[in-house]
Structures are given as C-alpha cells and as structure tokens.
Design a protein around this motif. Structure first.
Motif, mmCIF file in Angstrom:
data_model
loop_
_atom_site.group_PDB
_atom_site.id
_atom_site.type_symbol
_atom_site.label_atom_id
_atom_site.label_comp_id
_atom_site.label_asym_id
_atom_site.label_seq_id
_atom_site.Cartn_x
_atom_site.Cartn_y
_atom_site.Cartn_z
ATOM 1 N N GLY A 7 89.171 2.318 72.368
ATOM 2 C CA GLY A 7 88.291 2.866 72.820
ATOM 3 C C GLY A 7 87.422 4.253 72.756
ATOM 4 N N GLU A 8 85.785 3.415 72.796
ATOM 5 C CA GLU A 8 85.204 4.914 73.336
ATOM 6 C C GLU A 8 83.870 4.671 73.922
ATOM 7 O OE1 GLU A 8 83.678 5.769 69.118
ATOM 8 O OE2 GLU A 8 85.355 6.103 67.900
ATOM 9 N N LEU A 9 83.779 5.112 74.644
ATOM 10 C CA LEU A 9 82.732 5.182 75.080
ATOM 11 C C LEU A 9 81.749 6.060 75.810
ATOM 12 C CD1 LEU A 9 86.311 3.362 76.978
ATOM 13 C CD2 LEU A 9 84.392 2.975 78.868
ATOM 14 N N GLU A 10 80.831 6.195 76.536
ATOM 15 C CA GLU A 10 79.746 7.131 76.745
ATOM 16 C C GLU A 10 79.095 6.052 78.384
ATOM 17 O OE1 GLU A 10 74.697 8.783 75.914
ATOM 18 O OE2 GLU A 10 76.579 7.865 73.388
ATOM 19 N N ILE A 11 79.369 7.342 78.912
ATOM 20 C CA ILE A 11 79.289 6.761 80.316
ATOM 21 C C ILE A 11 77.854 7.098 80.619
ATOM 22 C CG2 ILE A 11 79.488 6.919 83.153
ATOM 23 C CD1 ILE A 11 82.045 6.011 81.339
ATOM 24 N N THR A 12 76.698 5.694 81.346
ATOM 25 C CA THR A 12 75.551 5.619 81.457
ATOM 26 C C THR A 12 74.594 5.602 82.674
ATOM 27 O OG1 THR A 12 75.069 3.792 81.117
ATOM 28 C CG2 THR A 12 74.958 4.951 79.151
ATOM 29 N N ASP A 13 76.359 5.196 84.118
ATOM 30 C CA ASP A 13 76.520 4.384 85.324
ATOM 31 C C ASP A 13 77.728 4.686 86.137
ATOM 32 O OD1 ASP A 13 76.297 3.971 87.674
ATOM 33 O OD2 ASP A 13 75.544 1.861 87.080
ATOM 34 N N GLN A 14 77.709 6.326 86.532
ATOM 35 C CA GLN A 14 78.916 6.435 87.112
ATOM 36 C C GLN A 14 79.883 5.169 88.440
ATOM 37 O OE1 GLN A 14 80.421 9.889 87.198
ATOM 38 N NE2 GLN A 14 79.793 10.360 85.338
ATOM 39 N N SER A 15 79.092 5.077 88.875
ATOM 40 C CA SER A 15 79.922 4.133 89.964
ATOM 41 C C SER A 15 80.332 2.996 89.729
ATOM 42 C CB SER A 15 77.552 2.712 90.277
ATOM 43 O OG SER A 15 77.931 1.970 89.644
ATOM 44 N N TRP A 16 80.866 2.568 88.535
ATOM 45 C CA TRP A 16 81.984 2.033 88.629
ATOM 46 C C TRP A 16 82.696 2.611 88.153
ATOM 47 C CZ3 TRP A 16 84.478 2.007 84.162
ATOM 48 C CH2 TRP A 16 84.220 2.722 82.636
ATOM 49 N N ILE A 17 83.172 3.539 88.172
ATOM 50 C CA ILE A 17 84.141 3.759 87.562
ATOM 51 C C ILE A 17 84.981 4.042 88.605
ATOM 52 C CG2 ILE A 17 85.518 6.504 87.138
ATOM 53 C CD1 ILE A 17 83.035 6.764 85.036
ATOM 54 N N PRO A 18 85.557 4.183 90.115
ATOM 55 C CA PRO A 18 85.831 4.094 90.962
ATOM 56 C C PRO A 18 87.233 3.696 91.000
ATOM 57 C CG PRO A 18 84.557 5.755 91.833
ATOM 58 C CD PRO A 18 83.838 4.761 90.804
ATOM 59 N N GLU A 19 86.444 1.993 91.224
ATOM 60 C CA GLU A 19 86.979 0.313 91.576
ATOM 61 C C GLU A 19 87.852 0.970 89.809
ATOM 62 O OE1 GLU A 19 87.741 -1.612 94.133
ATOM 63 O OE2 GLU A 19 87.263 0.829 94.618
ATOM 64 N N TYR A 20 87.299 0.880 88.808
ATOM 65 C CA TYR A 20 87.467 0.339 87.548
ATOM 66 C C TYR A 20 89.395 1.371 87.324
ATOM 67 C CZ TYR A 20 87.926 -0.178 82.542
ATOM 68 O OH TYR A 20 88.304 -0.420 80.972
ATOM 69 N N ALA A 21 88.797 2.764 88.290
ATOM 70 C CA ALA A 21 90.616 3.557 87.696
ATOM 71 C C ALA A 21 91.300 3.028 88.319
ATOM 72 C CB ALA A 21 89.995 4.855 87.533
ATOM 73 N N LYS A 22 90.800 2.690 90.237
ATOM 74 C CA LYS A 22 91.662 3.077 90.949
ATOM 75 C C LYS A 22 92.931 1.643 90.360
ATOM 76 C CE LYS A 22 91.896 1.548 95.700
ATOM 77 N NZ LYS A 22 90.890 0.751 97.198
ATOM 78 N N ASN A 23 91.888 0.097 89.836
ATOM 79 C CA ASN A 23 92.553 -0.975 89.762
ATOM 80 C C ASN A 23 93.163 -1.039 87.853
ATOM 81 O OD1 ASN A 23 92.467 -2.101 92.567
ATOM 82 N ND2 ASN A 23 90.001 -2.182 91.955
ATOM 83 N N VAL A 24 92.135 -1.272 87.865
ATOM 84 C CA VAL A 24 92.788 -1.222 85.913
ATOM 85 C C VAL A 24 93.703 -0.909 85.216
ATOM 86 C CG1 VAL A 24 91.859 -1.355 83.512
ATOM 87 C CG2 VAL A 24 90.567 -2.477 85.652
ATOM 88 N N THR A 25 94.088 0.207 85.483
ATOM 89 C CA THR A 25 95.635 0.975 84.626
ATOM 90 C C THR A 25 96.935 -0.102 85.886
ATOM 91 O OG1 THR A 25 94.880 3.414 85.194
ATOM 92 C CG2 THR A 25 97.093 2.988 85.920
ATOM 93 N N THR A 26 97.126 -0.304 86.742
ATOM 94 C CA THR A 26 98.452 -1.224 87.075
ATOM 95 C C THR A 26 97.888 -3.093 86.382
ATOM 96 O OG1 THR A 26 97.490 -0.422 89.408
ATOM 97 C CG2 THR A 26 99.027 -2.792 89.214
ATOM 98 N N MET A 27 96.537 -3.242 86.371
ATOM 99 C CA MET A 27 96.467 -4.336 85.629
ATOM 100 C C MET A 27 96.929 -4.695 84.098
ATOM 101 S SD MET A 27 93.160 -5.623 86.715
ATOM 102 C CE MET A 27 91.674 -5.686 87.902
ATOM 103 N N VAL A 28 97.055 -3.509 83.556
ATOM 104 C CA VAL A 28 97.232 -3.434 82.016
ATOM 105 C C VAL A 28 98.770 -2.665 82.341
ATOM 106 C CG1 VAL A 28 97.025 -1.465 80.153
ATOM 107 C CG2 VAL A 28 94.763 -1.979 81.360
#
Length: 106
Positions: A7-28
């Motif tokens: 994956g390659e990302l360019e962040i345009t709005d940082q509001s989603w990052i805290p919840e994503y980082a907190k939860n998605v690692t465990t899901m993966v």
C-alpha cells in the motif's frame, strides 16, 4: 502460497488515523496478517512517480485470508474512512518468483 498487501498512502485528512491505527493492527493479526513495513521513511531510487507519504507491506498466509480481511464487515468502516481521508494505491501480490519458474523450465 503467501500473499502481500502493498500500500501507498498520501494522507488528505488525518481525522481517521487514530481509530484506524488503534484497531486495524489487531484485526490484521487476528486474520492471519503480519505487518512487515508501515513507514514514512521511503527513499525513491527509480521511476517517475512521487514517493508515497506512507508505505505499507502486510504478509498474509494466503490470498483467501487477505481477501477475507479486506472484505470483512469488521474492517469495512475503517477501509471507508481511509479511502475518504487519503489517496490510496493498494495491490495484492502473490509471494512467488516467476524467474525461478523460468530457470526450472530451461
């Protein structure tokens, strides 16, 4: 055969990052995936495209595991928030070496 999410990302709005980082690692991890790289330290060595702001590499035990995670209801809201808050390029890559198969055929 192992598969890899690249994956390659360019962040345009940082509001989603805290919840994503907190939860998605465990899901993966629960889905059998393992982050091999998740970094902003990207050094461009060739090509015309701009280097991504964030690069990630996830190893999966199989294509089925990767697909099941990506399409899961649990991940869907996080995927949607990432898509809304970043420019994304994602690929699913087979862990095979086609050059090795070509050498065997010789």
């Amino acid at each position: 055969m192992k598969y890899y999410t690249v994956g390659e990302l360019e962040i345009t709005d940082q509001s989603w990052i805290p919840e994503y980082a907190k939860n998605v690692t465990t899901m993966v991890e629960r889905a059998g995936g393992r982050y091999l790289a998740r970094t902003s330290k990207v050094e461009k060595i060739e090509g015309d495209r701009k280097a991504p702001e964030i690069f990630l590499l996830i190893e999966w035990p199989s294509k089925d595991a990767a697909d099941a995670f990506y399409e899961s209801e649990e991940y869907r809201p996080y995927r949607e928030s990432r898509i809304k808050g970043a420019r994304n390029e994602f690929a699913l890559v087979a862990g095979e070496d086609i050059a090795k198969a070509a050498r065997i055929a010789d």
